[in-house]
Design a protein around this motif. Structure first.
Motif: not given
Lengths: 281, 335
Positions: B294-296, A207-211
């Motif tokens: 998103i960070q949370w 999900a972090v990569w996709a973001q």
């Protein structure tokens, strides 16, 4: 047919896996139950050695291809299969070494590995284009965690297969050297618990990569939906086990079903839909 | 009350919630517009109630710190994802070289009812961009130049592109494959003030074969058609860089039966005034994303998984992995 530089190493690695498969199957034979080699479990060292050799040869195959095309095995099906054969072999070899109780199930695990092995032999080793979105470093975590997840699932499939096959007399003969079904079931679900941890981490890092790469962390595309189903089915499996008394054979069916879904997510979904992982738009 | 909570904390209810969530996920595949968000919200709400009840009543959860952290983390994720949907903004933006950002430029805006970001404080000016292409037009790295005014009056130049978004006031601007050329035109009406503007041509090189658009001068019904003949050096066989500085264009202007080709700096007379093709510039398409959670979400999800990991680590390290404890091994809930 053009043979590219990494193919001989790939074939040699698969040959080593073939030796591991045959020796693992040989070790199950009831006729050899009394043989000194099987009794002393020497054949298990051969299996472990052959898998380790296969991993080494596949490492060389991947490195040769990496140097030849300038990037790692991230993109096309040939690369993904080669990479998974390497990581599944590596992690399974570690489990095989550290958990003697699951060793006879290697015959099943290696046969499953051969689905990938025979598949990769049918594919052209076409060069792939490295998309801009793949430079992101979260990809490394996502892929690495996914590999551990799938390897744990694969080891669980071996144990699940044993629990199903043991419903037959022949199966009981083959896997006579393994602990009771109850103990195998317990071990299998411990692997599933670990798989859930790594699957969860894989989804988070993905999900972090996709973001970063596509400007959204979750969009219900084909791959994300399929990956979510896999995670959910794994969670359902664990909760079913907490809620009901599940017979070992059914445990095996549940574990194999989760693995089948994970398998489709890894090797099917990215190639039947233009989802984000293709990233080449 | 306790009996109600225990009933709500049932594991069978958890399984029902999971099955419903699976159905909701299947219906949500591809984000179809006709499917209500309730197909996900309803099972998530059911699971949240079930989980909250379990956290309160189930000692197997609330007396095990790792498992508690994991389940509270799951609850937190559901809550944050909900807040994220209520406060989010998704939009697209086309901005030309030299143009300053303004909220009015946003297109296809989808925002939650509680969205209250400081979009009016976002300030940047688009610079030029380059996009690398491998043979067969396979897109590589995008470098988009952006200028941001600083509090001390200076201007900061930043290179953004692909997985390096421009982040301002929590709004994230991602370059996209959508970018192209824009002839800058000046319209000098027969009577009135001259006006200048840009006509954005379709995305390039995706629509290389149809670089056309049209415009109606204000106060007239004249439909002026534009067709841009480009020389960008594009090639299918070799690597290539899309760069406005290396691109030339001839603008074909058609109005009624009149057809004329203009090079930069040339003008033509049309029924209601004169049209000048000043110069050729480029535009970049961005995806705009805003979600303050998103960070949370990241921290809560990672904390939850580490809680789960801690629980399993503790559990798994207590007994041998391949023990043969048949008495307990296959009991309900034993792993």
């Amino acid at each position: 047919m053009n043979i590219v530089a990494e193919q001989p190493w790939l074939w040699a690695g698969l040959l080593a896996y073939l030796v591991a498969t045959l020796v693992a199957m040989w070790g199950l034979s009831p006729r050899l139950a009394g043989s000194e080699s099987v009794q002393s479990r020497r054949h298990e060292r051969v299996v472990l050695g052959a898998i380790a050799l296969g991993v080494l040869l596949l490492t060389i195959a991947i490195a040769v291809r990496w140097v030849r095309i300038g990037h790692g095995p991230w993109l096309n099906l040939f690369e993904l299969l080669m990479s998974q054969l390497w990581s599944l072999g590596l992690i399974y070899a570690l489990l095989y070494w550290r958990l003697p109780g699951l060793r006879p199930s290697a015959a099943i695990v290696m046969l499953v590995m051969w689905i990938l092995g025979s598949w990769v032999l049918l594919l052209e080793p076409a060069d792939s284009h490295f998309p801009a979105t793949y430079y992101n470093f979260w990809k490394w975590f996502h892929v690495g965690l996914g590999k551990i997840f799938l390897a744990l699932m694969l080891a669980g499939v071996g144990l699940g297969g044993v629990m199903i096959l043991r419903r037959t007399e022949r199966g009981r003969q083959w896997f006579r050297a393994m602990p009771t079904d109850a103990a195998i079931d317990k071990l299998a679900w411990r692997l599933m618990m670990l798989a859930l941890v790594f699957d969860s981490l894989m989804l988070i890092t993905g999900a972090v990569w996709a973001q970063d790469a596509w400007g959204r962390y979750w969009a219900w595309d084909a791959l994300e939906t399929s990956a979510f189903f896999t995670w959910l089915l794994l969670a359902v499996g664990l909760h079913v086990r907490l809620s009901f008394k599940v017979p070992p054979w059914l445990s095996g069916v549940i574990i194999i079903s989760i693995f089948a879904l994970a398998f489709v997510t890894y090797f099917g979904t990215p190639y039947i839909s233009p989802s984000a992982h293709k990233g080449m738009v | 009350m306790v009996q109600i909570l225990q009933a709500l904390a049932s594991l069978k209810l958890t399984l029902l919630g999971m099955v419903l969530l699976g159905i909701g996920a299947a219906l949500s595949y591809g984000n179809p517009e006709h499917v209500s968000v309730w197909v996900l919200v309803a099972p998530l709400a059911l699971l949240a109630i079930n989980l909250a009840a379990a956290i309160i009543t189930n000692p197997r959860i609330n007396r095990q710190p790792g498992l508690l952290v994991f389940h509270v983390g799951l609850l937190g994720m559901v809550l944050l994802a909900g807040i994220g949907r209520l406060t989010h903004l998704d939009a697209h933006l086309e901005i030309a070289q030299g143009q300053a950002f303004s909220p009015e430029l946003l297109m296809d805006v989808r925002e939650g009812p509680w969205h209250a970001g400081a979009l009016d404080k976002v300030a940047f000016t688009q610079g030029r961009f380059t996009v690398d292409y491998a043979p067969e037009l396979r897109r590589g790295l995008t470098h988009s130049q952006v200028f941001m005014p600083q509090p001390d009056g200076s201007v900061l130049e930043v290179d953004v592109g692909d997985d390096r978004p421009l982040v301002l006031e929590r709004y994230r601007f991602y370059t996209t494959h959508n970018k192209g050329f824009a002839p800058v035109l000046t319209w000098i009406p027969a009577d009135g003030e001259a006006v200048s503007g840009r006509v954005h041509m379709p995305s390039y090189p995706l629509f290389e074969y149809k670089q056309d658009n049209h415009w109606t001068p204000p106060g007239t019904e004249e439909d002026i058609k534009f067709w841009l003949q480009l020389d960008t050096g594009m090639t299918l066989e070799d690597s290539w860089v899309l760069d406005g500085r290396n691109s030339r264009g001839v603008l074909v202007v058609t109005s009624g039966d009149q057809r004329v080709e203009l090079k930069p700096g040339e003008e033509t007379r049309l029924p209601h005034g004169r049209l000048r093709f000043d110069y050729l510039t480029t535009w970049m398409g961005y995806r705009v994303f805003y979600d303050p959670t998103i960070q949370w979400l990241f921290f809560v999800s990672v904390a939850g998984v580490f809680g789960l990991g801690q629980f399993f680590w503790k559990k798994l390290s207590l007994t041998a992995w391949t023990d043969d404890d048949s008495e307990t091994a296959n009991k309900r809930g034993s792993v």
